[in-house]
Design an enzyme around this catalytic site. Sequence first.
Site, mmCIF file in Angstrom:
data_model
loop_
_atom_site.group_PDB
_atom_site.id
_atom_site.type_symbol
_atom_site.label_atom_id
_atom_site.label_comp_id
_atom_site.label_asym_id
_atom_site.label_seq_id
_atom_site.Cartn_x
_atom_site.Cartn_y
_atom_site.Cartn_z
ATOM 1 N N LYS A 34 0.841 -1.202 0.000
ATOM 2 C CA LYS A 34 0.000 0.000 0.000
ATOM 3 C C LYS A 34 0.876 1.251 0.000
ATOM 4 O O LYS A 34 1.716 1.428 0.878
ATOM 5 C CB LYS A 34 -0.905 -0.011 1.241
ATOM 6 N N ASP A 61 -3.470 4.250 -1.820
ATOM 7 C CA ASP A 61 -4.394 4.672 -0.749
ATOM 8 C C ASP A 61 -4.308 6.188 -0.580
ATOM 9 O O ASP A 61 -3.717 6.680 0.373
ATOM 10 C CB ASP A 61 -3.994 3.939 0.543
ATOM 11 N N LEU A 62 -4.903 6.918 -1.537
ATOM 12 C CA LEU A 62 -4.853 8.389 -1.459
ATOM 13 C C LEU A 62 -6.199 8.965 -1.038
ATOM 14 O O LEU A 62 -6.334 10.175 -0.889
ATOM 15 C CB LEU A 62 -4.386 8.975 -2.799
ATOM 16 N N LYS A 63 -7.194 8.119 -0.896
ATOM 17 C CA LYS A 63 -8.510 8.537 -0.376
ATOM 18 C C LYS A 63 -8.977 9.837 -1.023
ATOM 19 O O LYS A 63 -9.167 10.856 -0.344
ATOM 20 C CB LYS A 63 -8.458 8.708 1.148
ATOM 21 N N HIS A 65 -10.953 12.843 -2.261
ATOM 22 C CA HIS A 65 -12.155 13.490 -1.717
ATOM 23 C C HIS A 65 -12.168 14.920 -2.245
ATOM 24 O O HIS A 65 -11.504 15.808 -1.704
ATOM 25 C CB HIS A 65 -12.096 13.482 -0.183
ATOM 26 N N ASP A 66 -12.907 15.127 -3.348
ATOM 27 C CA ASP A 66 -12.904 16.442 -3.983
ATOM 28 C C ASP A 66 -14.159 16.525 -4.850
ATOM 29 O O ASP A 66 -15.024 15.651 -4.771
ATOM 30 C CB ASP A 66 -11.605 16.588 -4.823
ATOM 31 N N THR A 70 -12.656 16.483 -10.492
ATOM 32 C CA THR A 70 -11.273 16.307 -10.013
ATOM 33 C C THR A 70 -11.039 14.861 -9.584
ATOM 34 O O THR A 70 -10.006 14.263 -9.905
ATOM 35 C CB THR A 70 -11.017 17.271 -8.831
ATOM 36 N N THR A 125 -10.835 4.182 10.531
ATOM 37 C CA THR A 125 -10.755 3.327 11.735
ATOM 38 C C THR A 125 -10.137 4.068 12.921
ATOM 39 O O THR A 125 -10.116 3.557 14.031
ATOM 40 C CB THR A 125 -9.951 2.038 11.437
ATOM 41 N N ARG A 187 -4.390 -5.272 14.668
ATOM 42 C CA ARG A 187 -3.443 -5.302 15.786
ATOM 43 C C ARG A 187 -3.447 -6.678 16.425
ATOM 44 O O ARG A 187 -4.518 -7.154 16.832
ATOM 45 C CB ARG A 187 -3.849 -4.282 16.870
ATOM 46 N N GLN A 196 -5.381 4.129 16.302
ATOM 47 C CA GLN A 196 -6.555 3.416 15.799
ATOM 48 C C GLN A 196 -7.542 3.182 16.943
ATOM 49 O O GLN A 196 -7.129 2.929 18.083
ATOM 50 C CB GLN A 196 -6.147 2.061 15.201
ATOM 51 N N GLY A 216 0.077 -2.652 9.121
ATOM 52 C CA GLY A 216 0.939 -1.470 9.121
ATOM 53 C C GLY A 216 1.964 -1.560 10.228
ATOM 54 O O GLY A 216 2.818 -2.457 10.247
ATOM 55 N N ARG A 217 1.827 -0.635 11.192
ATOM 56 C CA ARG A 217 2.853 -0.512 12.230
ATOM 57 C C ARG A 217 3.093 -1.788 13.025
ATOM 58 O O ARG A 217 4.210 -2.003 13.503
ATOM 59 C CB ARG A 217 2.477 0.645 13.172
HETATM 60 O O1 C5P Z 1 -0.113 1.223 11.171
HETATM 61 P P1 C5P Z 1 -1.554 0.870 10.988
HETATM 62 O O2 C5P Z 1 -1.822 -0.612 11.034
HETATM 63 O O3 C5P Z 1 -2.470 1.661 11.864
HETATM 64 O O4 C5P Z 1 -1.817 1.300 9.469
HETATM 65 C C1 C5P Z 1 -3.066 1.371 8.898
HETATM 66 C C2 C5P Z 1 -2.911 1.866 7.507
HETATM 67 O O5 C5P Z 1 -4.191 1.814 6.896
HETATM 68 C C3 C5P Z 1 -2.418 3.303 7.395
HETATM 69 O O6 C5P Z 1 -1.602 3.358 6.236
HETATM 70 C C4 C5P Z 1 -3.679 4.117 7.187
HETATM 71 O O7 C5P Z 1 -3.467 5.233 6.355
HETATM 72 C C5 C5P Z 1 -4.578 3.106 6.470
HETATM 73 N N1 C5P Z 1 -6.008 3.302 6.625
HETATM 74 C C6 C5P Z 1 -6.657 3.321 7.848
HETATM 75 N N2 C5P Z 1 -8.007 3.546 7.914
HETATM 76 C C7 C5P Z 1 -8.724 3.697 6.807
HETATM 77 C C8 C5P Z 1 -8.088 3.645 5.559
HETATM 78 C C9 C5P Z 1 -6.724 3.417 5.509
HETATM 79 O O8 C5P Z 1 -6.001 3.138 8.875
HETATM 80 N N3 C5P Z 1 -10.044 3.841 6.876
#
Ligand code: C5P
Length: 240
Positions: A34, A61-63, A65-66, A70, A125, A187, A196, A216-217
């Site tokens: 991603k 994942d640029l979401k 919103h415009d 655009t 989230t 998690r 989150q 992610g993290r």
């Molecule tokens: O590190 P973590 O597990 O929180 O990463 C979640 C990833 O998912 C981040 O890159 C965040 O931008 C993305 N994301 C999110 N919630 C959304 C859409 C995308 O956390 N609704």
Amino acid sequence: MTAKQKLILALDVDNRSRALEIVDRLSGHIDIFKVGLELFTAEGPSAVKEIQDRGKKVFLDLKFHDIPTTVAKAARAAARLGVFMFNVHASAGSEAMLRVRDEVVAFSLKEDRPRPLVLAVTVLTSQNGDVLKTELGVQHSLRTHVKHLASLAKRSGLDGVVASGQEAPMIKEHLGRGFLIVTPGIRPSTYPPDDQKRTMTAAEALRAGADFIVLGRAVTNHPDPEKALEQICMDIGTGG
Ligand code: C5P
């Protein structure tokens, strides 16, 4: 789909060499990476191309919103980049989502290229019912709001939504199994939630109906990312 095909790893870093280091290190476990706001803003489309050159798929994942025009033009640019999936905010509205769908379908037919999956973000989230009510002025419950936005996305012809595992069963029940759910906020039970608010373990999210999960993290900030990933794959395998 195998477990590997359901995993998406978030490259939330600010430079291409760090991103590619993660891709190379974890590519045995991950097929979809991603690229989000941080990496794309820092490095642009070349980061996407370098990941694709390694035979990997990209979730952009640029979401978006415009205004509809655009967002539709940005969608065309995403399709031109050949990404596997990208997303828009459902709260951009049905006109924007319909235009995105039409743009992507027209581009893919004209160029004879695979069509990217288009997802709508429902409620982040990192937000909960309190934030919706007190900050955004949404008076109904979070679940009702997610259901409403997911229905709007489906009616606008999108492929699915980004939503927390907590809402996944409701979305599948309401909109059918074919409407995709991508779930971030994953998690392991022993890992802190960070910013989150609506988290689940990987196995719980898949059980709840997620088609893809975003890691992610919990992996990238772990002192041993391979080990963290192997543990998550094992939990998925055993349902733990
Ligand atoms: O590190 P973590 O597990 O929180 O990463 C979640 C990833 O998912 C981040 O890159 C965040 O931008 C993305 N994301 C999110 N919630 C959304 C859409 C995308 O956390 N609704």
